[in-house]
Scaffold this active site. Structure first.
Site, short mmCIF file in Angstrom:
data_model
loop_
_atom_site.label_atom_id
_atom_site.label_comp_id
_atom_site.label_asym_id
_atom_site.label_seq_id
_atom_site.Cartn_x
_atom_site.Cartn_y
_atom_site.Cartn_z
N ASN A 11 6.63 -82.63 76.93
CA ASN A 11 7.82 -82.49 76.10
C ASN A 11 8.15 -81.01 75.97
O ASN A 11 7.46 -80.28 75.27
CB ASN A 11 7.54 -83.11 74.72
CG ASN A 11 8.68 -82.88 73.74
OD1 ASN A 11 9.79 -82.53 74.15
ND2 ASN A 11 8.41 -83.09 72.45
N TRP A 12 9.22 -80.60 76.64
CA TRP A 12 9.56 -79.16 76.65
C TRP A 12 10.25 -78.72 75.37
O TRP A 12 10.49 -77.53 75.18
CB TRP A 12 10.48 -78.85 77.82
CG TRP A 12 9.90 -79.10 79.18
CD1 TRP A 12 8.62 -79.51 79.48
CD2 TRP A 12 10.57 -78.95 80.44
NE1 TRP A 12 8.46 -79.61 80.84
CE2 TRP A 12 9.65 -79.28 81.46
CE3 TRP A 12 11.86 -78.57 80.81
CZ2 TRP A 12 9.99 -79.23 82.82
CZ3 TRP A 12 12.21 -78.53 82.15
CH2 TRP A 12 11.27 -78.84 83.14
N LYS A 13 10.66 -79.66 74.55
CA LYS A 13 11.44 -79.33 73.33
C LYS A 13 12.64 -78.45 73.74
O LYS A 13 13.22 -78.68 74.79
CB LYS A 13 10.55 -78.67 72.29
CG LYS A 13 9.25 -79.46 72.09
CD LYS A 13 8.49 -79.05 70.88
CE LYS A 13 7.17 -79.79 70.86
NZ LYS A 13 6.50 -79.73 69.58
N HIS A 97 10.51 -89.02 67.95
CA HIS A 97 9.60 -87.85 67.84
C HIS A 97 9.67 -87.32 66.41
O HIS A 97 10.73 -87.35 65.78
CB HIS A 97 10.02 -86.77 68.84
CG HIS A 97 9.02 -85.67 68.95
ND1 HIS A 97 8.92 -84.66 68.01
CD2 HIS A 97 8.05 -85.42 69.86
CE1 HIS A 97 7.93 -83.85 68.36
NE2 HIS A 97 7.38 -84.28 69.48
N GLU A 99 9.83 -84.46 65.23
CA GLU A 99 10.82 -83.40 64.99
C GLU A 99 12.22 -83.99 64.88
O GLU A 99 13.08 -83.42 64.19
CB GLU A 99 10.72 -82.34 66.11
CG GLU A 99 9.44 -81.52 65.94
CD GLU A 99 8.93 -80.84 67.20
OE1 GLU A 99 9.68 -80.74 68.19
OE2 GLU A 99 7.77 -80.39 67.18
N GLU A 168 1.18 -89.31 67.54
CA GLU A 168 1.19 -87.86 67.41
C GLU A 168 1.10 -87.48 65.93
O GLU A 168 2.12 -87.47 65.22
CB GLU A 168 2.50 -87.30 67.96
CG GLU A 168 2.73 -87.58 69.42
CD GLU A 168 3.68 -86.54 70.01
OE1 GLU A 168 3.24 -85.81 70.89
OE2 GLU A 168 4.82 -86.45 69.55
N GLY A 174 1.95 -78.67 67.64
CA GLY A 174 2.31 -77.25 67.68
C GLY A 174 1.48 -76.37 66.78
O GLY A 174 1.82 -75.21 66.55
N SER A 211 -1.22 -80.77 70.24
CA SER A 211 -2.02 -79.63 70.71
C SER A 211 -3.00 -80.00 71.82
O SER A 211 -4.12 -79.49 71.87
CB SER A 211 -2.74 -78.96 69.53
OG SER A 211 -1.79 -78.43 68.62
N GLY A 232 3.12 -80.91 74.38
CA GLY A 232 4.22 -80.00 74.06
C GLY A 232 3.98 -78.63 74.68
O GLY A 232 4.21 -78.43 75.87
N GLY A 233 3.45 -77.72 73.89
CA GLY A 233 3.30 -76.32 74.31
C GLY A 233 2.64 -76.14 75.67
O GLY A 233 3.11 -75.34 76.50
#
Ligand code: PEP
Length: 249
Positions: A11-13, A97, A99, A168, A174, A211, A232-233
Site C-alpha cells: 500500500n503506497w498510500k 483501510h 486511514e 491491521e 506506520g 509495520s 505500507g512503508g
C-alpha cells in the site's frame, strides 16, 4: 502450513507519481521474476494506477486501488468507481483501510463497497483492526468481530474468489511497532472464524498489516492463520518489498 497461496500487497498510500510508479514497477518486476511463489500486488494512488498497470503488463504482479466508491457514477467529488479502476488496467481495491475510516468512510459504506466492488469484478482487500485504546480495554475480539460482520453483511459464499481480509491493528500502522507473531495469529484466527459465517474460512486469505518489514515478515507469515501481508512503508522501496515477497513463499 495451509494450502492457501499467500498474498503480499504493498500500500503506497499518497506516494509516487505516475513516472515514479513506472520506474518502481519495472524494478519490482525484475526483482520478483516471472514465477513468484506467492501472489503479489501493489496499491498505487489513483493517479498512478494506469502507469503501474501498464508497466506491469505481463508481469505476475497485480494492481489494486486504495479505495473504491460504492456507486457507479454521480456527484461524488474526489471519488472513483470500480469501473474506472478496472479501466486503468487495475483489478482490485483496498476497502475500509483505517486511514479511510478515519477520514469518514462508514461501516455501512464499507459493506456496500465490498458488495458492489466484487460485483463489478474487483478483488477486494477488506481491512479491519482495532485502536490501541480498544486493545488496552481488552475489546479487540469484539471490535474486529463487529467490523467483519458489518463489512461482510452483503457477502455470499461465492464471493470468496474475490475477497481477502487484512487485519491491521491501527497502533501498528506506520508506527514501527509490530504486533507480535502471537498477537497477529490470534487476531487473524478471529477474523477467519467470524468470516466463516459467510465464506469458506479454509479458503479465505487473511493478511497481517502493521509495520511489516523484511526483518519481521517471515515470522509473522509463518503463523497458521496469517496468509501474507499488507505492507505500507516497507513497500515503497523495490528491494525491501521484494525481500518481503521472497520470504512469504
Ligand atoms: C498500511 O498502511 O496498510 C500499513 C500496514 O502500513 P505500515 O506497513 O507502514 O505500517
Amino acid at each position: 502450513m495451509s494450502s492457501r497461496r499467500p498474498l503480499v500487497a504493498g500500500n503506497w498510500k499518497m506516494h509516487k507519481t505516475g513516472p515514479e510508479a513506472r520506474e518502481f514497477c519495472a524494478a519490482l518486476a525484475g526483482l520478483v521474476g516471472e514465477d513468484p511463489a506467492v501472489d503479489v500486488a501493489v496499491c498505487p494512488p489513483y493517479t498512478a494506477l494506469e502507469a503501474s498497470a501498464d508497466a506491469l503488463a505481463g508481469a505476475p504482479i497485480a494492481v489494486y486501488a486504495q479505495n473504491v466508491h460504492e456507486n457507479e457514477k454521480g456527484a461524488h467529488t474526489g471519488d472513483i468507481s470500480a469501473a474506472m479502476i478496472l479501466a486503468t488496467g487495475a483489478d482490485g481495491a483496498l476497502v475500509g483501510h483505517s486511514e479511510r475510516r478515519a477520514a469518514g468512510d462508514t461501516d455501512a459504506q464499507i459493506a456496500i463497497r465490498v458488495r458492489n466492488a466484487i460485483d463489478a469484478g474487483l478483488l477486494v482487500v477488506l481491512c479491519c483492526g482495532e485502536s490501541l485504546e480498544t486493545r488496552q480495554a481488552g475489546e479487540t475480539e469484539a471490535w474486529v468481530t463487529r467490523q467483519i460482520r458489518s463489512a461482510l453483511e452483503h457477502v455470499q459464499p461465492a464471493d470468496i474468489a474475490r475477497l481477502v481480509i487484512a487485519y491491521e491493528p491501527i497502533w501498528a500502522i506506520g508506527t514501527g511497532e509490530t504486533a507480535s507473531p502471537a498477537q497477529a495469529q490470534e487476531a487473524c484466527a478471529i477474523v477467519r472464524r467470524v468470516a466463516t459465517e459467510k465464506v469458506d474460512g479454509e479458503v479465505l486469505r487473511v493478511l497481517y498489516g502493521g509495520s511489516v518489514s523484511p526483518a519481521n515478515a517471515a515470522e509473522l507469515m509463518s503463523q497458521h492463520d496469517v496468509d501474507g501481508a499488507l505492507v505500507g512503508g516497507a513497500s515503497l522501496d523495490p528491494e525491501s518489498f521484494a525481500a518481503i515477497v521472497a520470504v512469504a513463499g
